[in-house]
Design a protein around this motif. Structure first.
Motif, PDB file in Angstrom:
ATOM      1  N   LEU A 314      34.110  61.907  62.612  1.00 22.00           N
ATOM      2  CA  LEU A 314      34.782  61.416  63.810  1.00 22.00           C
ATOM      3  C   LEU A 314      36.286  61.387  63.576  1.00 22.00           C
ATOM      4  O   LEU A 314      36.767  60.698  62.677  1.00 22.00           O
ATOM      5  N   PHE A 315      37.023  62.154  64.383  1.00 19.26           N
ATOM      6  CA  PHE A 315      38.482  62.129  64.333  1.00 19.26           C
ATOM      7  C   PHE A 315      38.983  61.208  65.446  1.00 19.26           C
ATOM      8  O   PHE A 315      38.516  61.297  66.586  1.00 19.26           O
ATOM      9  N   VAL A 316      39.935  60.355  65.091  1.00 17.29           N
ATOM     10  CA  VAL A 316      40.534  59.465  66.088  1.00 17.29           C
ATOM     11  C   VAL A 316      42.048  59.476  65.918  1.00 17.29           C
ATOM     12  O   VAL A 316      42.559  59.239  64.816  1.00 17.29           O
ATOM     13  N   TYR A 327      36.454  59.545  60.129  1.00 15.48           N
ATOM     14  CA  TYR A 327      35.365  58.700  59.646  1.00 15.48           C
ATOM     15  C   TYR A 327      34.073  59.508  59.542  1.00 15.48           C
ATOM     16  O   TYR A 327      33.819  60.417  60.347  1.00 15.48           O
ATOM     17  N   LEU A 328      33.256  59.143  58.566  1.00 10.14           N
ATOM     18  CA  LEU A 328      31.941  59.758  58.413  1.00 10.14           C
ATOM     19  C   LEU A 328      30.972  59.070  59.376  1.00 10.14           C
ATOM     20  O   LEU A 328      30.863  57.841  59.370  1.00 10.14           O
ATOM     21  N   VAL A 329      30.281  59.848  60.202  1.00  2.02           N
ATOM     22  CA  VAL A 329      29.367  59.265  61.186  1.00  2.02           C
ATOM     23  C   VAL A 329      28.035  60.016  61.182  1.00  2.02           C
ATOM     24  O   VAL A 329      27.928  61.144  60.674  1.00  2.02           O
ATOM     25  N   ASP A 330      27.018  59.374  61.783  1.00  2.00           N
ATOM     26  CA  ASP A 330      25.710  60.007  61.962  1.00  2.00           C
ATOM     27  C   ASP A 330      25.509  60.295  63.448  1.00  2.00           C
ATOM     28  O   ASP A 330      26.456  60.240  64.234  1.00  2.00           O
ATOM     29  N   ASP A 331      24.279  60.586  63.824  1.00  2.00           N
ATOM     30  CA  ASP A 331      24.014  60.920  65.225  1.00  2.00           C
ATOM     31  C   ASP A 331      23.360  59.772  65.983  1.00  2.00           C
ATOM     32  O   ASP A 331      22.701  59.979  67.002  1.00  2.00           O
TER      33      ASP A 331
END
Length: 376
Positions: A314-316, A327-331
């Motif tokens: 996730l890019f913010v 950030y590292l994210v899942d689904d």
């Protein structure tokens, strides 16, 4: 005797001069192969002994046979010493003095007297403990160590790549003593004096053992943003001497065309036409796959998920803090619609930061990560 003396003197000068070129910027000006630089460094101790042995015998023969005047022999000796100085001492001990140990830090209040609001700083935060490393103060030491949030750390910065990367300094559980050596392909290489390893900063990989250094996520922002987000943080304090100040002025002048897309050293692959050479990108690489994002994409979408084969990221962009985070994210959620603050917190908990490379010119990012997917 005469012929032997001159042959020995010439060989010693050639080997010494080659090392002095290989382990300085001069080698990259002539596009010296990376393998040559690393090989010379690996065997530099043996080559140092070889140079000195040849020089001692050559001087002995020259004096014994009165083959050269003392003035010329003295100049030859000075040339040999100069080569050895450049090979072993100039960059790591005199010019680019790493501060892995003994670096000084100051409070936000103290730093605020020295920094302007738009100063570029590199931020390392671990367990709520934050440090800021002003870009302008990292250009010469390149390497600064500290203990943050209970963890040993080193912040590294390559001005050519415009890249800050933080590492755990231990290699295979052993203490290190990192020193700057040179650069190849417009990126910093440094050595561990304890093990003799060479490390390429952009990959975090030791050349000989292929050991991978553990990275810590770095976030880049303005000084105004840091003091707002981390008012109790600490700031690296660099005190340049007169020679340092001159060097910094030369650096700043030389880097202007470089950051505009004309590489300072002709060691990069052919330009990737997908993005302008000098345009800065934000990139993440995981398990050999990489993605880069341009400012124009953030202008269209300030929060989005990039799908890498092994991990979603996730890019913010936080315009109010002049910074970008990854950030590292899942689904498990539609992360594009989840509010995430600059600390990585959201209504369900705390996200883990990705190792984000912020500000690299596209020409250098695409050299090291040529298969990178691009969001633009």
């Amino acid at each position: 005797m005469k012929k032997s003396a001159f042959i020995l003197a010439i060989i010693s000068l050639l080997v010494g001069a080659f090392g002095a070129i290989a382990l300085t910027e001069a080698g990259q000006m002539i596009n010296m192969p990376r393998e040559w630089v690393f090989s010379y460094f690996e065997y530099r101790v043996t080559l140092n002994v070889f140079i000195v042995a040849l020089a001692v015998v050559a001087i002995y023969l020259l004096l014994k046979g009165s083959l050269l005047g003392k003035k010329w022999i003295g100049l030859y000796g000075i040339a040999i010493v100069a080569c050895l100085f450049v090979i072993n001492i100039f960059a790591p001990e005199f010019w680019l003095r790493a501060q892995q140990y003994g670096a000084e830090f100051m409070s936000v209040e103290q730093a605020n007297q020295k920094l302007s609001n738009d100063s570029d700083v590199f931020v390392l935060e671990i367990n709520g403990d934050a440090r800021a490393y002003p870009r302008d103060w990292m250009q010469l030491p390149h390497i600064v160590g500290d203990k943050i949030g209970g963890q040993e750390t080193v912040m590294t910065y390559c001005a050519l790549s415009n890249l800050p990367v933080a590492f755990n300094p231990k290699m295979n559980g052993q203490e290190t003593d990192f020193r700057v050596i040179a650069q190849v392909h417009n990126n910093l290489i440094f050595t561990d004096r304890n093990s003799g390893e060479l490390i390429q900063q952009v990959t975090g990989t030791a050349e000989y053992s292929q050991t991978q250094l553990q990275q810590y996520p770095v976030q880049r922002m303005t000084w105004q943003a840091f003091k707002s987000l981390y008012p109790k943080g600490q700031v690296f304090n660099y005190k340049p001497n007169a020679f340092d100040q001159l060097t910094l002025k030369l650096f700043d002048t030389a880097l202007i065309p470089h950051y505009e897309g004309v590489a300072m050293f002709p060691t990069l692959n052919e330009p990737d036409p997908r993005v302008k050479s000098g345009e800065q990108v934000w990139g993440v690489t995981i398990d050999g796959k990489s993605v880069a994002v341009t400012q124009s994409h953030f202008d269209k979408q300030q929060q989005f998920v990039a799908h890498l084969p092994a991990q979603d990221v996730l890019f913010v962009q936080y315009p109010e803090f002049d910074t970008v985070a990854a950030y590292l994210v899942d689904d498990s959620r539609n992360w594009q619609e989840v509010s995430v603050d600059p600390y990585g917190k959201y209504d369900g908990g705390q996200l883990t930061r990705a190792n984000l490379y912020s500000g690299m010119p596209w020409m250098i990012w695409s050299h090291w990560f040529p298969e990178s997917e691009i969001y633009q």
